[in-house]
Design an enzyme around this catalytic site. Structure first.
Site, PDB file in Angstrom:
ATOM      1  N   LYS A  65       0.830  -1.317   0.041  1.00  0.00           N
ATOM      2  CA  LYS A  65      -0.028   0.045   0.085  1.00  0.00           C
ATOM      3  C   LYS A  65       0.824   1.364  -0.128  1.00  0.00           C
ATOM      4  CE  LYS A  65      -4.475   0.574  -0.005  1.00  0.00           C
ATOM      5  NZ  LYS A  65      -5.456  -0.345  -0.452  1.00  0.00           N
ATOM      6  N   GLY A 111     -25.417   2.307   0.384  1.00  0.00           N
ATOM      7  CA  GLY A 111     -24.657   2.734  -0.807  1.00  0.00           C
ATOM      8  C   GLY A 111     -25.010   2.827  -2.288  1.00  0.00           C
ATOM      9  N   GLY A 126     -22.776   3.470  -4.972  1.00  0.00           N
ATOM     10  CA  GLY A 126     -21.438   4.094  -5.717  1.00  0.00           C
ATOM     11  C   GLY A 126     -21.126   2.829  -6.571  1.00  0.00           C
ATOM     12  N   ASN A 127     -19.963   2.648  -6.917  1.00  0.00           N
ATOM     13  CA  ASN A 127     -19.586   1.667  -8.091  1.00  0.00           C
ATOM     14  C   ASN A 127     -19.650   0.375  -7.428  1.00  0.00           C
ATOM     15  OD1 ASN A 127     -16.579  -0.138  -8.266  1.00  0.00           O
ATOM     16  ND2 ASN A 127     -17.565   0.841 -10.040  1.00  0.00           N
TER      17      ASN A 127
HETATM   18  P1  NAD Z   1     -18.066   5.295  -3.952  1.00  0.00           P
HETATM   19  O1  NAD Z   1     -17.477   6.255  -3.603  1.00  0.00           O
HETATM   20  O2  NAD Z   1     -18.343   4.854  -5.536  1.00  0.00           O
HETATM   21  O3  NAD Z   1     -19.583   5.001  -3.344  1.00  0.00           O
HETATM   22  C1  NAD Z   1     -19.803   5.177  -2.107  1.00  0.00           C
HETATM   23  C2  NAD Z   1     -21.295   5.130  -2.019  1.00  0.00           C
HETATM   24  O4  NAD Z   1     -21.349   5.376  -0.347  1.00  0.00           O
HETATM   25  C3  NAD Z   1     -21.996   6.493  -2.790  1.00  0.00           C
HETATM   26  O5  NAD Z   1     -23.435   5.990  -2.957  1.00  0.00           O
HETATM   27  C4  NAD Z   1     -22.350   7.348  -1.573  1.00  0.00           C
HETATM   28  O6  NAD Z   1     -23.443   8.222  -1.571  1.00  0.00           O
HETATM   29  C5  NAD Z   1     -22.648   6.515  -0.213  1.00  0.00           C
HETATM   30  N1  NAD Z   1     -22.312   6.979   0.980  1.00  0.00           N
HETATM   31  C6  NAD Z   1     -21.150   7.628   1.428  1.00  0.00           C
HETATM   32  N2  NAD Z   1     -21.643   8.074   2.800  1.00  0.00           N
HETATM   33  C7  NAD Z   1     -22.757   7.457   3.186  1.00  0.00           C
HETATM   34  C8  NAD Z   1     -23.322   7.123   4.485  1.00  0.00           C
HETATM   35  N3  NAD Z   1     -22.912   7.682   5.364  1.00  0.00           N
HETATM   36  N4  NAD Z   1     -24.567   6.459   4.074  1.00  0.00           N
HETATM   37  C9  NAD Z   1     -24.961   5.857   3.273  1.00  0.00           C
HETATM   38  N5  NAD Z   1     -24.365   6.017   1.764  1.00  0.00           N
HETATM   39  C10 NAD Z   1     -23.364   6.771   1.775  1.00  0.00           C
HETATM   40  O7  NAD Z   1     -17.359   3.845  -3.648  1.00  0.00           O
HETATM   41  P2  NAD Z   1     -17.295   2.553  -3.799  1.00  0.00           P
HETATM   42  O8  NAD Z   1     -16.025   2.293  -4.737  1.00  0.00           O
HETATM   43  O9  NAD Z   1     -18.466   2.082  -4.195  1.00  0.00           O
HETATM   44  O10 NAD Z   1     -16.593   2.080  -2.575  1.00  0.00           O
HETATM   45  C11 NAD Z   1     -17.566   1.574  -1.506  1.00  0.00           C
HETATM   46  C12 NAD Z   1     -16.913   0.556  -0.341  1.00  0.00           C
HETATM   47  O11 NAD Z   1     -16.322  -0.612  -1.323  1.00  0.00           O
HETATM   48  C13 NAD Z   1     -15.493   1.318   0.311  1.00  0.00           C
HETATM   49  O12 NAD Z   1     -15.431   0.658   1.496  1.00  0.00           O
HETATM   50  C14 NAD Z   1     -14.450   0.918  -0.331  1.00  0.00           C
HETATM   51  O13 NAD Z   1     -13.384   1.017   0.267  1.00  0.00           O
HETATM   52  C15 NAD Z   1     -15.009  -0.491  -0.799  1.00  0.00           C
HETATM   53  N6  NAD Z   1     -14.206  -1.158  -1.942  1.00  0.00           N
HETATM   54  C16 NAD Z   1     -14.423  -0.989  -3.287  1.00  0.00           C
HETATM   55  C17 NAD Z   1     -13.832  -1.282  -4.036  1.00  0.00           C
HETATM   56  C18 NAD Z   1     -13.907  -0.810  -5.824  1.00  0.00           C
HETATM   57  O14 NAD Z   1     -13.493  -1.408  -6.620  1.00  0.00           O
HETATM   58  N7  NAD Z   1     -14.720   0.260  -5.967  1.00  0.00           N
HETATM   59  C19 NAD Z   1     -12.721  -2.489  -3.955  1.00  0.00           C
HETATM   60  C20 NAD Z   1     -12.756  -3.145  -2.524  1.00  0.00           C
HETATM   61  C21 NAD Z   1     -13.498  -2.471  -1.522  1.00  0.00           C
END
Ligand code: NAD
Length: 428
Positions: free
Chosen positions: A107, A219, A221-222
């Site tokens: 990391k 959530g 997001g992605n």
């Molecule tokens: P993102 O930023 O695309 O989406 C995050 C989502 O969470 C958004 O919809 C946002 O509106 C919502 N959110 C933020 N604060 C919130 C709250 N207090 N209550 C409810 N919703 C809330 O992030 P992502 O890439 O989807 O990642 C989400 C999680 O998955 C994180 O913990 C990240 O570390 C983990 N993760 C992501 C990946 C990846 O490839 N994207 C891989 C492994 C782990």
């Protein structure tokens, strides 16, 4: 982020100690795996747009490379600390091992806030980071990737700097690049889809079909968007998703008992996955408080937003019907809540297994980059399914055989694979 009260590296070491006891690891193996093998801490001088020179602090931690080159993201964050990076590197070792990809854990980070930096200043930080680490990263040693507040653009600047220094193209040096410049198709879908591949396998063990189940997701997001899409394609129904309202600075839950439509919701969400509640209501969604997502009468809960979301305070609100918690987010469940879930017999798919689709696809990107031959999206996603399914089955077999909670079983699988690699190499 870390605070004085909470040190993530202490937590990573405590988790390791517990598994080391279960596995009865010898002292040398414990001493090796409790700490990173290598750490780099360096200055990155940057001439700022106003003409002054500012010194930024950069880090890279290589926790363990017994199973292959280190792999892990680079974060840009104003509160970054070496201990945070150490913890995240340790967790990457276990994540790569649990999905059985031939990589170790690393990391990196830079103490900075991209919100207050121009693109030119950010480019200078990326190039400075790459120059500082040039001798100690590469496709056969350590492969960085994007993470918190870093993007494919940051990766391309780092790649360009490394290739200029090494005097040849080296696309497998870094992942998370844009498609067309060494990125892999399927990376956008990978984490959400990977989560659902493990949910599908868990349902099989419960003799349930996705079409017989409903889910609620935290959530949008992605991770959440692609998880919802694939789960619904498999016949499941998602009745609620929650998201963060940037304008009101609160989160809330959108519920539609007939099922949410991810495409419709993407159309009314901002680029960070925050759903516009004013536009959701006319489409038949009820707008409920933030924590309503956890209180739904569904079969599956999927926290896919943030860490520390299922806690001692709200775990009691989980309905009796809930059979499974599938952790798309990193660290969504506190140890206190975990205990309650285990006592209630709620099946857990732990984060570092459930969301390992992202790193698995990054590994595929690295492989494709090294070959300079890129696969079609279906091939990427097919290979992802094979890897995630095999990883889930390996963990669930250990859980069943040794009567372990799934999180503990995942740790047992991961740590024993890494310990064996260290032993086979003659290190311990
Ligand atoms: P993102 O930023 O695309 O989406 C995050 C989502 O969470 C958004 O919809 C946002 O509106 C919502 N959110 C933020 N604060 C919130 C709250 N207090 N209550 C409810 N919703 C809330 O992030 P992502 O890439 O989807 O990642 C989400 C999680 O998955 C994180 O913990 C990240 O570390 C983990 N993760 C992501 C990946 C990846 O490839 N994207 C891989 C492994 C782990």
């Amino acid at each position: 982020m870390t605070s004085k009260a909470f040190n993530p590296f202490d937590m990573a070491q405590a988790q390791f100690d517990r598994v080391a006891d279960v596995l009865d690891l010898d002292k040398a193996t414990r001493d090796l795996l409790r700490y990173p093998m290598r750490e780099f801490s360096f200055a990155i001088p940057v001439r700022m747009d106003d003409g002054c020179v500012k010194i930024f602090r950069g880090f890279r931690v290589q926790h363990n490379d017994a199973r292959g080159p280190c792999k892990g993201g680079i974060r840009f964050h104003p509160q970054e600390t070496l201990d945070t990076v150490r913890a995240l590197a340790t967790w990457m070792t276990w994540k790569c091992a649990v999905v059985d990809i031939p990589l170790g854990g690393g990391k990196g980070g830079v103490i900075c806030d991209p919100h207050n930096l121009s693109m030119r200043e950010q480019e200078a930080i990326c190039r400075g980071w790459a120059r500082a680490m040039a001798k100690n990263v590469g496709f056969a040693t350590d492969v960085p990737a994007p993470d918190v507040m870093t993007s494919p653009q940051h990766m391309v600047w780092m790649l360009d700097e490394i290739e200029a220094m090494h005097g040849h193209k080296e696309p497998g040096f870094i992942t998370g690049k844009p498609v067309g410049l060494g990125g892999s198709l399927g990376r956008t879908e990978a984490t959400g889809y990977g989560l659902i591949f493990t949910v599908r396998e868990a349902l099989k063990e419960m003799n349930l079909k996705p079409s017989e189940t409903t889910a609620s997701v935290q959530g949008f997001g992605n991770v959440a968007q692609y998880a919802v899409r694939l789960f619904q394609q498999m016949g499941g129904k998602v009745i609620a998703v929650s998201s963060w309202d940037q304008e009101d600075q609160i989160s809330y839950t959108c519920r539609r008992l007939s099922g949410v439509d991810p495409d419709e919701l993407v159309g009314i969400a901002d680029r960070f996955g925050g759903i516009d509640k004013a536009k959701a209501r006319p489409l038949g969604y009820e707008v409920l408080p933030a924590e309503a997502w956890i209180e739904q009468d569904v079969d599956i809960l999927m926290p896919c937003a943030l860490e520390n979301q299922v806690t001692a305070e709200n775990v009691g609100r989980i309905k009796p019907r809930v059979k499974m918690l599938a952790e798309g987010a990193n660290g969504p469940t506190t140890p206190e809540a975990d205990k309650v879930l285990a006592e209630r017999g709620i099946f857990n798919i732990p984060d570092f297994l459930a969301n390992a689709g992202g790193v698995t696809c990054s590994y595929f990107e690295q492989v494709q980059g090294n070959m300079n031959y890129f696969w079609e999206k279906d091939e990427v996603l097919g290979k992802l399914d094979v890897k995630m399914t095999a990883a889930f089955i390996a963990v669930s077999e250990i859980a069943r055989r040794q009567k372990l909670y799934m999180r503990d079983a995942a740790y047992v699988v991961a740590v024993s694979r890494v310990a064996k690699a260290c032993k086979d190499r003659g290190w311990v």
